[in-house]
Design a protein around this motif. Structure first.
Motif, PDB file in Angstrom:
ATOM      1  N   ALA A   1     -18.780   7.219 112.184  1.00 30.21           N
ATOM      2  CA  ALA A   1     -18.008   6.838 113.374  1.00 30.21           C
ATOM      3  C   ALA A   1     -18.380   5.441 113.897  1.00 30.21           C
ATOM      4  CB  ALA A   1     -18.217   7.874 114.471  1.00 30.21           C
ATOM      5  N   THR A   2     -19.456   4.873 113.361  1.00 24.83           N
ATOM      6  CA  THR A   2     -19.896   3.566 113.888  1.00 24.83           C
ATOM      7  C   THR A   2     -20.036   2.534 112.766  1.00 24.83           C
ATOM      8  OG1 THR A   2     -22.179   4.382 113.763  1.00 24.83           O
ATOM      9  CG2 THR A   2     -21.118   4.462 115.919  1.00 24.83           C
TER      10      THR A   2
ATOM     11  N   ILE B   1     -29.061   7.274 107.808  1.00 29.43           N
ATOM     12  CA  ILE B   1     -28.956   6.420 108.995  1.00 29.43           C
ATOM     13  C   ILE B   1     -27.959   7.072 109.954  1.00 29.43           C
ATOM     14  CG2 ILE B   1     -27.924   4.213 109.743  1.00 29.43           C
ATOM     15  CD1 ILE B   1     -30.768   3.804 108.753  1.00 29.43           C
ATOM     16  N   SER B   2     -28.356   7.175 111.242  1.00 27.43           N
ATOM     17  CA  SER B   2     -27.450   7.831 112.194  1.00 27.43           C
ATOM     18  C   SER B   2     -26.804   6.844 113.155  1.00 27.43           C
ATOM     19  CB  SER B   2     -28.198   8.908 112.963  1.00 27.43           C
ATOM     20  OG  SER B   2     -29.217   8.300 113.715  1.00 27.43           O
ATOM     21  N   GLY B   3     -27.314   5.608 113.184  1.00 22.83           N
ATOM     22  CA  GLY B   3     -26.715   4.632 114.088  1.00 22.83           C
ATOM     23  C   GLY B   3     -27.384   3.279 113.952  1.00 22.83           C
ATOM     24  N   ALA B   4     -26.824   2.286 114.667  1.00 20.01           N
ATOM     25  CA  ALA B   4     -27.254   0.895 114.500  1.00 20.01           C
ATOM     26  C   ALA B   4     -28.707   0.669 114.939  1.00 20.01           C
ATOM     27  CB  ALA B   4     -26.323  -0.025 115.265  1.00 20.01           C
TER      28      ALA B   4
ATOM     29  N   ASP C   1     -11.776   1.959 105.282  1.00 19.67           N
ATOM     30  CA  ASP C   1     -10.936   0.962 105.967  1.00 19.67           C
ATOM     31  C   ASP C   1     -11.769   0.101 106.909  1.00 19.67           C
ATOM     32  OD1 ASP C   1      -8.853   1.954 104.593  1.00 19.67           O
ATOM     33  OD2 ASP C   1      -7.850   2.925 106.294  1.00 19.67           O
ATOM     34  N   GLU C   2     -12.630   0.756 107.663  1.00 18.66           N
ATOM     35  CA  GLU C   2     -13.443   0.034 108.648  1.00 18.66           C
ATOM     36  C   GLU C   2     -14.409  -0.925 107.947  1.00 18.66           C
ATOM     37  OE1 GLU C   2     -13.643  -0.884 112.335  1.00 18.66           O
ATOM     38  OE2 GLU C   2     -12.563   0.973 111.864  1.00 18.66           O
TER      39      GLU C   2
ATOM     40  N   ILE D   1     -11.507  14.041 103.934  1.00 21.00           N
ATOM     41  CA  ILE D   1     -10.633  12.988 103.394  1.00 21.00           C
ATOM     42  C   ILE D   1     -10.348  11.940 104.468  1.00 21.00           C
ATOM     43  CG2 ILE D   1      -8.432  12.555 102.194  1.00 21.00           C
ATOM     44  CD1 ILE D   1     -10.464  14.445 100.766  1.00 21.00           C
ATOM     45  N   ARG D   2     -10.067  12.404 105.689  1.00 21.43           N
ATOM     46  CA  ARG D   2      -9.786  11.444 106.766  1.00 21.43           C
ATOM     47  C   ARG D   2     -11.012  10.593 107.074  1.00 21.43           C
ATOM     48  NH1 ARG D   2      -6.266  14.828 111.243  1.00 21.43           N
ATOM     49  NH2 ARG D   2      -4.801  15.696 109.744  1.00 21.43           N
ATOM     50  N   THR D   3     -12.192  11.227 107.078  1.00 22.30           N
ATOM     51  CA  THR D   3     -13.412  10.481 107.387  1.00 22.30           C
ATOM     52  C   THR D   3     -13.687   9.434 106.310  1.00 22.30           C
ATOM     53  OG1 THR D   3     -14.269  12.436 108.467  1.00 22.30           O
ATOM     54  CG2 THR D   3     -15.877  10.737 107.971  1.00 22.30           C
ATOM     55  N   LEU D   4     -13.481   9.813 105.058  1.00 22.28           N
ATOM     56  CA  LEU D   4     -13.704   8.859 103.963  1.00 22.28           C
ATOM     57  C   LEU D   4     -12.779   7.653 104.138  1.00 22.28           C
ATOM     58  CD1 LEU D   4     -13.991  11.284 100.901  1.00 22.28           C
ATOM     59  CD2 LEU D   4     -15.836  10.053 102.021  1.00 22.28           C
TER      60      LEU D   4
END
Ligand code: PEP
Ligand code: MG
Length: 587
Positions: free
Chosen positions: A448-449, A404-407, A501-502, A493-496
């Motif tokens: 990112a989303t 999935i690339s986006g909503a 968190d999100e 690591i930052r992306t994970l």
């Protein structure tokens, strides 16, 4: 006089599936057979044509034998594809043109046949008629067989591997590996590939050692050579000496002792020393893996890669056939959950023999794959969605979309799902009305989303195999850059951390089902970052459970916090490795 002893050669590769194997090599020459090109003397031309006829005859006998076996074991419908293959051998245009080219040019018959059949394959794959286009695949298959017979090479089918051998191949496509019978391969070794290529994932599911990225072992090793495959350290030793065999005998014993320790601990719950329960689930590709899921005490299936049902099949499986497979898995696991992932075909998993569905793409990993493919082929997608919905009436199913690339894409997929639900209601067929739908997070744009996707998802599962490849721009199956594929890269690591968190802010649980989850060196880091559950090849479960039981969640959180402050993949890896070694004593 004794035959000269061949000198021992140690060749490095990439460790892909643990274990040690010792046995004889079977060199599996895949697809692109290297065709020699030479001039045939005029007085040898009649013999050359006879050689061609002999190869056609041998090919006919091989195909007829396979056809009979398939008919006996699977039924006449499955065997039909081989009728089409036999017809290719009778194709007077193809055979006649090869002989005419040979008479005109005097080039060896392999060269003429290869050129003529390639022209046919090209012409058929461009025809605007589905049936005729499919014949390109038939011609390709048969042409490879004929060439192998002409060149005196072993038959190009792993399904016919009878003796226990170490399979050495340039590469093993997913459909080739899906063909390997349980117990037939002692080990898999490939010239190309990386730790996350699908052949490797299948090797793990077959519980055989695998080493990839060997470079050109297929050129060095010969059929029948004796070899050791060390899937722990990623090396292959050709013609091992007595002392090496002795040394490996000892290593194997030690590993066995350690593994039996792991297996004992595997009977106990996956709880950290400070009392946090960690759900550990299994990834599967095939129904046949169910016994392993049970043996290794998985608490459910976190990833069912359904595309293997398609890769293994000469035609698209029907809704009913898919339902039978999904229902078998769901029933076997009930009341535990089964996350069924919708088709992830394309990329490195094209369906062979269907060039009209999967035409060649320059960048297949960024091409029409997975959910993108399903959305442009709604009929194929809907057959699968209905089959999954029907299976949901028999246990606990969760449905997951790959790539999935986006909503918006998610909304479109859910709209197709809603249509399928309406159709089943109209048919009066039951399904789980509360079926949970989730998405794989494996494309940076999805990462990112998360806030947007969370509005339509009951759960997320991070596919680190793809996420790392897209984040770092490293083709996951290209051995030339395999050293740059770094799961501990700070960006990863930052992306994970952001994803977890999100998602948690929106109360959506997060699992990891990429290969990172099954590596006991990385698992504490993932848990420390806040990941709720881990899903992996069943054989990795004992090692991951062992480290979970040997650590505290507080320490894992401290490890993750420290990793987030470090600037290089090497430093982060060193911390993870030290964390692991401090808790698990590996002899
Ligand atoms: C992944 O990308 O991490 C994943 C689990 O999916 P696959 O390996 O099937 O692409
Ligand atoms: Mg993936």
């Amino acid at each position: 006089m004794d035959a000269p002893v061949k000198p021992e050669i140690t060749l490095p590769g990439i460790s892909a599936s643990h274990g040690i194997a010792y046995g004889q090599v079977f060199v599996f020459i895949q697809s692109n057979v290297e065709v020699p090109n030479y001039q045939v003397e005029p007085d040898k031309r009649a013999a050359e044509i006879a050689r061609f006829e002999q190869a056609l005859l041998a090919t006919r006998q091989q195909i007829t034998k396979i056809k009979n076996e398939v008919e006996k074991n699977l039924g006449p419908e499955e065997a039909m594809i081989f009728d089409a293959h036999l017809l290719v051998l009778e194709d007077q245009a193809l055979i006649g043109e090869t002989i005419r080219d040979f008479e005109k040019t005097g080039r060896n018959i392999e060269t003429c046949f290869d050129q003529v059949s390639s022209r046919y394959i090209q012409a058929f794959s461009e025809i605007d008629d589905e049936y005729l286009r499919e014949r390109a695949g038939d011609i390709r298959d048969v042409a490879q067989r004929v060439l192998q017979n002409l060149l005196g090479q072993a038959e190009n089918s792993l399904s016919r591997l009878a003796d226990q051998r170490i399979v050495v191949a340039n590469d093993i496509s997913p459909s080739d590996s899906a063909n390997i019978g349980r117990g037939a391969a002692l080990a898999l070794v490939t010239d190309s590939g990386s730790r996350t290529s699908h052949a490797v994932i299948v090797a793990r599911s077959l519980k055989v050692p695998a080493v990839v990225g060997m470079g050109d072992l297929t050129k060095v090793a010969k059929n029948g050579d004796w070899a050791i495959v060390d899937g722990y350290d990623g090396i292959v030793i050709l013609h091992p000496s007595e002392s090496t065999l002795f040394r490996y005998g000892k290593i194997k014993e030690q590993k066995k002792t350690f593994e039996s320790r792991l297996l004992q601990a595997n009977e106990l719950p996956a709880v950290t020393l400070d009392g946090v329960k960690v759900p550990l689930l299994a990834n599967i590709e095939r129904v046949e893996e169910l016994p392993m899921v049970k043996d290794y005490r998985a608490e459910g299936i976190g990833l069912y890669r359904t595309e293997f049902l398609f890769l293994n099949s000469a035609r698209l499986p029907t809704e009913q056939e898919q339902f039978v497979a999904y229902q078998t898995v769901v029933r076997a696991l009930a009341p535990h959950p089964v996350v069924i992932r919708t088709l992830d075909l394309g990329g490195d998993k094209p369906m062979t023999g269907h060039p009209h569905l999967f035409p060649k793409e320059d960048n297949p990993f960024m091409g029409l794959r997975a959910i993108r493919f399903c959305l442009v082929h709604p009929d194929i997608f809907k057959d699968q969605l209905r089959a999954i919905l029907l299976a949901s009436a028999h246990g606990r199913v969760q449905l997951m979309y790959p790539m999935i690339s986006g909503a918006e894409e998610l909304t479109r997929a859910n709209a197709v799902l809603a249509e399928c639900k309406a159709e089943l209601r109209a048919r009066g067929q039951p399904f789980d009305e509360k079926l949970e739908v989730g998405a794989m997070i494996e494309i940076p744009s999805a990462a990112a989303t998360i806030d947007l996707l969370a509005q339509q998802c009951a759960f997320f599962s991070i596919g680190t195999n793809d996420l790392i490849q897209y984040l770092l721009a490293i083709d996951r199956v290209n051995d030339r850059i395999a050293h740059l594929y770094e799961p501990t890269h700070p960006a990863v690591i930052r992306t994970l951390k952001q994803i977890v968190d999100e998602a948690h802010r929106r109360k959506v649980p997060v699992s990891v089902c990429g290969e990172m989850a099954g590596d006991p060196v990385y698992a504490p880091l993932l848990l420390g970052l806040g990941v709720d559950s881990l899903s992996m090849s069943p054989t990795w479960l004992p090692a991951v459970k062992y480290v979970v039981r040997a650590m505290t969640m507080a320490d894992a959180k401290a490890l993750a916090a420290e990793a987030l402050t470090l600037g290089t993949a090497t430093e982060i890896y060193a911390k993870c490795d030290a964390f692991y070694r401090a808790r698990v004593k590996v002899e």
